[in-house]
Design a protein around this motif. Structure first.
Motif, short mmCIF file in Angstrom:
data_model
loop_
_atom_site.label_atom_id
_atom_site.label_comp_id
_atom_site.label_asym_id
_atom_site.label_seq_id
_atom_site.Cartn_x
_atom_site.Cartn_y
_atom_site.Cartn_z
N GLN A 1 0.83 -1.20 0.00
CA GLN A 1 0.00 0.00 0.00
C GLN A 1 0.87 1.26 0.00
N ALA A 2 2.00 1.21 0.73
CA ALA A 2 2.91 2.35 0.73
C ALA A 2 3.52 2.56 -0.66
N ASP A 3 3.90 1.47 -1.32
CA ASP A 3 4.43 1.59 -2.68
C ASP A 3 3.38 2.17 -3.63
N LEU A 4 2.13 1.76 -3.46
CA LEU A 4 1.06 2.28 -4.30
C LEU A 4 0.87 3.78 -4.09
N GLU A 5 0.90 4.22 -2.84
CA GLU A 5 0.74 5.65 -2.57
C GLU A 5 1.91 6.45 -3.13
N SER A 6 3.11 5.90 -3.08
CA SER A 6 4.26 6.59 -3.67
C SER A 6 4.10 6.74 -5.18
N LEU A 7 3.64 5.68 -5.84
CA LEU A 7 3.41 5.75 -7.28
C LEU A 7 2.31 6.75 -7.63
N LEU A 8 1.27 6.80 -6.81
CA LEU A 8 0.20 7.78 -7.06
C LEU A 8 0.70 9.21 -6.90
N ALA A 9 1.58 9.42 -5.92
CA ALA A 9 2.17 10.75 -5.75
C ALA A 9 3.03 11.13 -6.95
N GLN A 10 3.80 10.18 -7.49
CA GLN A 10 4.58 10.45 -8.70
C GLN A 10 3.68 10.78 -9.88
#
Length: 330
Positions: free
Chosen positions: A207-216
């Motif tokens: 979930q943290a990786d997904l949020e980072s990708l969404l921020a990018q």
């Protein structure tokens, strides 16, 4: 009698053979004619099929066909996601007025002011640096309008294609969302506490990786949809100030005085840096001279060397004669 019968028999046999030959010849001729007709029809059919297929091949894949001409005339695919940045330095007569015009240009284009800094130099001239965020569609128009506010001093523009990066981030987001969904399904089916704890840790990481990708993705969208223009407005000097810019004797004297003061300042700094070390060295020398040196053992005075093998013998003094060589008696 026998001769007549043999002649008649020979004539009859010749007639039979002639009739048979004519029959065979007629059959072969009719067969050849039928075969030639059938072959002609087959060739005609083949030629007709080839003629019908020729336009189709010209339309689809034949060299020089319609498809090739359409592909050759098709324009190149333009970049979909481009980051545009520009830097402008403009010299104007009235900085506040030019700043208001820049703000109005950004607002009319649907953008906004990102950052603004204003300062004054030693002559009282105003210098303003402002960052404008404008839509990519109005980028060229806004840039041209800002250049016309005064005298252009410097301009630099840059365009960076990030289409591949945007596509990659989008694909990774889809994959990561599917992975998170699978972990949640496994958590719903898990029955043991250890499995639930392990799956919760894995879900938190993904979930943290997904949020980072969404921020990018959000950052890339912002940088590609809005162009960045950094505008620097400087006030133009007056004619009197331009004349005063010519150096004279007083300017040279003032420059020399500034150099002299700078040299004194650096010497004072060097002296201040060395002074603590000099004070410590003087203190150590004073302690050694007053406390340590008197307590050290003194070396004995050197004894005069006695007569050695190489020295001349000394005659003993004569009684009654002074050491100076005169008589001892008066």
């Amino acid at each position: 009698m026998r001769t007549r019968r043999s002649v008649r028999t020979g004539r009859a046999l010749a007639g039979v053979l002639l009739a048979a030959a004519l029959a065979v010849t007629g059959c072969s001729a009719s067969g050849d004619e039928g075969a030639s007709k059938a072959g002609g029809q087959g060739v005609a059919a083949d030629e007709k099929g080839a003629a019908d297929a020729a336009p189709e091949s010209g339309k689809q894949g034949a060299p020089g066909g319609t498809a090739d001409r359409a592909a050759a005339s098709a324009p190149p695919v333009a970049a979909e996601h481009v980051i545009r940045t520009a830097t402008l330095t403009v010299r104007v007569k009235d900085v506040p007025k030019a700043l208001d015009e820049a703000r109005a240009a950004a607002a009319d284009a649907g953008g906004y002011i990102g950052d603004e800094t204003t300062r004054r130099d030693w002559r009282g001239h105003e210098h303003t640096r402002v960052v404008l965020r404008v839509p990519a569609d109005a980028y060229e128009e806004v840039l041209t309008g800002l250049e016309g506010t005064g005298t252009l001093v410097e301009r630099s523009a840059k365009a960076q294609d990030v289409t591949d990066q945007v596509v990659d981030v989008k694909s990774r987001i889809s994959t990561q969302r599917a992975s998170v969904a699978r972990i949640r399904e496994l958590m719903d089916r898990a029955t043991r506490l250890s499995d639930v704890v392990t799956l919760e840790g894995e879900l938190s990481s993904r979930q943290a990786d997904l949020e980072s990708l969404l921020a990018q993705q959000v950052a890339l969208k912002d940088r590609t949809s809005l162009a960045t223009v950094t505008l620097t407005l400087t006030e133009a000097p007056s004619k009197e100030e331009e004349k005063d810019d010519d150096p004279g004797f007083l300017d040279a004297l003032a420059g020399g005085w500034d150099v002299f003061l700078t040299l004194l300042r650096w010497l004072a700094l060097a002296l201040g840096a060395v002074l603590p070390f000099a004070a410590v060295a003087a203190l150590v020398f004073l302690v050694w001279r007053t406390l340590v040196r008197p307590r050290l053992p003194r070396r004995p005075d050197p004894v005069p060397a006695s007569g050695g093998p190489g020295s001349l013998p000394v005659a003993p003094p004569v009684p009654g004669r002074a050491p100076g060589g005169g008589d001892g008696e008066a």
